[in-house]
Design a protein around this motif. Structure first.
Motif, PDB file in Angstrom:
ATOM      1  N   ARG A  77       0.847  -1.203   0.000  1.00  0.00           N
ATOM      2  CA  ARG A  77       0.000   0.000   0.000  1.00  0.00           C
ATOM      3  C   ARG A  77       0.881   1.250   0.000  1.00  0.00           C
ATOM      4  N   SER A  78       1.863   1.233   0.870  1.00  0.00           N
ATOM      5  CA  SER A  78       2.761   2.374   0.974  1.00  0.00           C
ATOM      6  C   SER A  78       3.515   2.600  -0.333  1.00  0.00           C
ATOM      7  N   ASN A  79       4.058   1.547  -0.898  1.00  0.00           N
ATOM      8  CA  ASN A  79       4.802   1.665  -2.163  1.00  0.00           C
ATOM      9  C   ASN A  79       3.922   2.190  -3.286  1.00  0.00           C
ATOM     10  N   PHE A  80       2.731   1.641  -3.421  1.00  0.00           N
ATOM     11  CA  PHE A  80       1.850   2.042  -4.519  1.00  0.00           C
ATOM     12  C   PHE A  80       1.251   3.433  -4.299  1.00  0.00           C
ATOM     13  N   ARG A  81       1.095   3.863  -3.047  1.00  0.00           N
ATOM     14  CA  ARG A  81       0.637   5.234  -2.787  1.00  0.00           C
ATOM     15  C   ARG A  81       1.678   6.241  -3.262  1.00  0.00           C
ATOM     16  N   GLU A  82       2.946   5.906  -3.091  1.00  0.00           N
ATOM     17  CA  GLU A  82       4.022   6.788  -3.530  1.00  0.00           C
ATOM     18  C   GLU A  82       4.159   6.831  -5.044  1.00  0.00           C
TER      19      GLU A  82
ATOM     20  N   PRO B 133       1.540   5.802  -7.786  1.00  0.00           N
ATOM     21  CA  PRO B 133       0.281   5.262  -8.303  1.00  0.00           C
ATOM     22  C   PRO B 133       0.350   4.853  -9.771  1.00  0.00           C
ATOM     23  N   GLU B 134       1.252   5.465 -10.533  1.00  0.00           N
ATOM     24  CA  GLU B 134       1.385   5.070 -11.938  1.00  0.00           C
ATOM     25  C   GLU B 134       1.914   3.631 -12.052  1.00  0.00           C
ATOM     26  N   GLU B 135       2.724   3.203 -11.081  1.00  0.00           N
ATOM     27  CA  GLU B 135       3.198   1.821 -11.070  1.00  0.00           C
ATOM     28  C   GLU B 135       2.063   0.858 -10.726  1.00  0.00           C
ATOM     29  N   ALA B 136       1.150   1.294  -9.879  1.00  0.00           N
ATOM     30  CA  ALA B 136      -0.009   0.464  -9.555  1.00  0.00           C
ATOM     31  C   ALA B 136      -0.837   0.223 -10.808  1.00  0.00           C
ATOM     32  N   LYS B 137      -1.075   1.275 -11.570  1.00  0.00           N
ATOM     33  CA  LYS B 137      -1.870   1.138 -12.789  1.00  0.00           C
ATOM     34  C   LYS B 137      -1.156   0.264 -13.808  1.00  0.00           C
ATOM     35  N   ALA B 138       0.140   0.446 -13.970  1.00  0.00           N
ATOM     36  CA  ALA B 138       0.904  -0.369 -14.920  1.00  0.00           C
ATOM     37  C   ALA B 138       0.892  -1.837 -14.503  1.00  0.00           C
ATOM     38  N   PHE B 139       1.079  -2.100 -13.220  1.00  0.00           N
ATOM     39  CA  PHE B 139       1.058  -3.467 -12.693  1.00  0.00           C
ATOM     40  C   PHE B 139      -0.292  -4.127 -12.948  1.00  0.00           C
ATOM     41  N   LEU B 140      -1.371  -3.407 -12.680  1.00  0.00           N
ATOM     42  CA  LEU B 140      -2.717  -3.959 -12.856  1.00  0.00           C
ATOM     43  C   LEU B 140      -3.108  -4.099 -14.318  1.00  0.00           C
ATOM     44  N   SER B 141      -2.392  -3.454 -15.205  1.00  0.00           N
ATOM     45  CA  SER B 141      -2.705  -3.516 -16.635  1.00  0.00           C
ATOM     46  C   SER B 141      -2.151  -4.766 -17.307  1.00  0.00           C
ATOM     47  N   LEU B 142      -1.356  -5.560 -16.581  1.00  0.00           N
ATOM     48  CA  LEU B 142      -0.854  -6.805 -17.153  1.00  0.00           C
ATOM     49  C   LEU B 142      -2.023  -7.728 -17.471  1.00  0.00           C
ATOM     50  N   GLY B 143      -1.937  -8.400 -18.594  1.00  0.00           N
ATOM     51  CA  GLY B 143      -2.998  -9.322 -18.983  1.00  0.00           C
ATOM     52  C   GLY B 143      -4.016  -8.659 -19.879  1.00  0.00           C
ATOM     53  N   GLN B 144      -5.098  -9.360 -20.132  1.00  0.00           N
ATOM     54  CA  GLN B 144      -6.100  -8.906 -21.095  1.00  0.00           C
ATOM     55  C   GLN B 144      -7.341  -8.290 -20.464  1.00  0.00           C
ATOM     56  N   GLN B 145      -7.561  -8.540 -19.201  1.00  0.00           N
ATOM     57  CA  GLN B 145      -8.762  -8.034 -18.528  1.00  0.00           C
ATOM     58  C   GLN B 145      -8.666  -6.519 -18.339  1.00  0.00           C
ATOM     59  N   ALA B 146      -9.735  -5.825 -18.675  1.00  0.00           N
ATOM     60  CA  ALA B 146      -9.768  -4.367 -18.503  1.00  0.00           C
ATOM     61  C   ALA B 146      -9.750  -4.008 -17.019  1.00  0.00           C
ATOM     62  N   LEU B 147      -9.194  -2.854 -16.715  1.00  0.00           N
ATOM     63  CA  LEU B 147      -9.172  -2.386 -15.332  1.00  0.00           C
ATOM     64  C   LEU B 147     -10.583  -2.050 -14.863  1.00  0.00           C
ATOM     65  N   PRO B 148     -10.920  -2.400 -13.637  1.00  0.00           N
ATOM     66  CA  PRO B 148     -12.230  -2.019 -13.103  1.00  0.00           C
ATOM     67  C   PRO B 148     -12.300  -0.505 -12.940  1.00  0.00           C
ATOM     68  N   GLU B 149     -13.491   0.044 -13.093  1.00  0.00           N
ATOM     69  CA  GLU B 149     -13.633   1.498 -13.066  1.00  0.00           C
ATOM     70  C   GLU B 149     -13.845   2.079 -11.678  1.00  0.00           C
TER      71      GLU B 149
ATOM     72  N   VAL C 193     -12.829   1.150  -8.569  1.00  0.00           N
ATOM     73  CA  VAL C 193     -11.999   0.543  -7.538  1.00  0.00           C
ATOM     74  C   VAL C 193     -10.765   1.407  -7.341  1.00  0.00           C
ATOM     75  N   ASP C 194     -10.342   1.541  -6.095  1.00  0.00           N
ATOM     76  CA  ASP C 194      -9.099   2.243  -5.779  1.00  0.00           C
ATOM     77  C   ASP C 194      -7.951   1.387  -6.308  1.00  0.00           C
ATOM     78  N   LEU C 195      -7.252   1.873  -7.340  1.00  0.00           N
ATOM     79  CA  LEU C 195      -6.210   1.084  -7.989  1.00  0.00           C
ATOM     80  C   LEU C 195      -5.024   0.816  -7.068  1.00  0.00           C
ATOM     81  N   VAL C 196      -4.716   1.734  -6.183  1.00  0.00           N
ATOM     82  CA  VAL C 196      -3.631   1.511  -5.229  1.00  0.00           C
ATOM     83  C   VAL C 196      -3.982   0.345  -4.307  1.00  0.00           C
ATOM     84  N   GLU C 197      -5.198   0.342  -3.790  1.00  0.00           N
ATOM     85  CA  GLU C 197      -5.649  -0.738  -2.908  1.00  0.00           C
ATOM     86  C   GLU C 197      -5.697  -2.063  -3.667  1.00  0.00           C
ATOM     87  N   LEU C 198      -6.216  -2.035  -4.884  1.00  0.00           N
ATOM     88  CA  LEU C 198      -6.286  -3.259  -5.684  1.00  0.00           C
ATOM     89  C   LEU C 198      -4.886  -3.782  -5.995  1.00  0.00           C
ATOM     90  N   ALA C 199      -3.956  -2.911  -6.313  1.00  0.00           N
ATOM     91  CA  ALA C 199      -2.584  -3.346  -6.595  1.00  0.00           C
ATOM     92  C   ALA C 199      -1.955  -3.982  -5.358  1.00  0.00           C
TER      93      ALA C 199
END
Length: 107
Positions: free
Chosen positions: A57-62, A64-80, A82-88
């Motif tokens: 949580r701490s790392n991704f809060r600092e 957030p662009e890394e959280a989005k990039a990490f969650l973008s792996l794969g084919q599934q679209a990102l949920p709209e 949801v807090d992406l930092v928390e999800l990451a």
């Protein structure tokens, strides 16, 4: 397996489900752990996973662009909605669970 896009995407799916179905950190950790290993986590396991969650949580809060990039792996679209930092952070925890020896080499 840890960095395989399929496992990252599977971990994200489990994290999304866990966040939607369980409330509170302790309940979420136990629920995800039961889904993966079909048993409750020990006190030690809960502590380790909780520490991992806090650090992620701490790392991704600092960064957030890394959280989005990490969650973008794969084919599934990102949920709209949801807090992406928390999800990451939760995806990192569920990814760790999916990479436990106990999961990978079930007997």
């Amino acid at each position: 397996l840890l960095n395989d896009p399929m496992f990252v995407e599977a971990a994200r799916g489990l994290a999304e489900r866990t966040m939607a179905e369980a409330k509170g950190e302790e309940e979420r950790l136990a629920s995800a752990f039961r889904h993966v290993l079909q048993r409750d986590p020990t006190v030690k396991e809960k502590g380790i996973l909780s520490s991992l969650l806090d650090s992620q949580r701490s790392n991704f809060r600092e960064t957030p662009e890394e959280a989005k990039a990490f969650l973008s792996l794969g084919q599934q679209a990102l949920p709209e909605e949801v807090d992406l930092v928390e999800l990451a952070a939760w995806t990192t925890v569920t990814r760790a669970m999916l990479n436990l020896h106990e999961f990978v080499t079930r007997s």
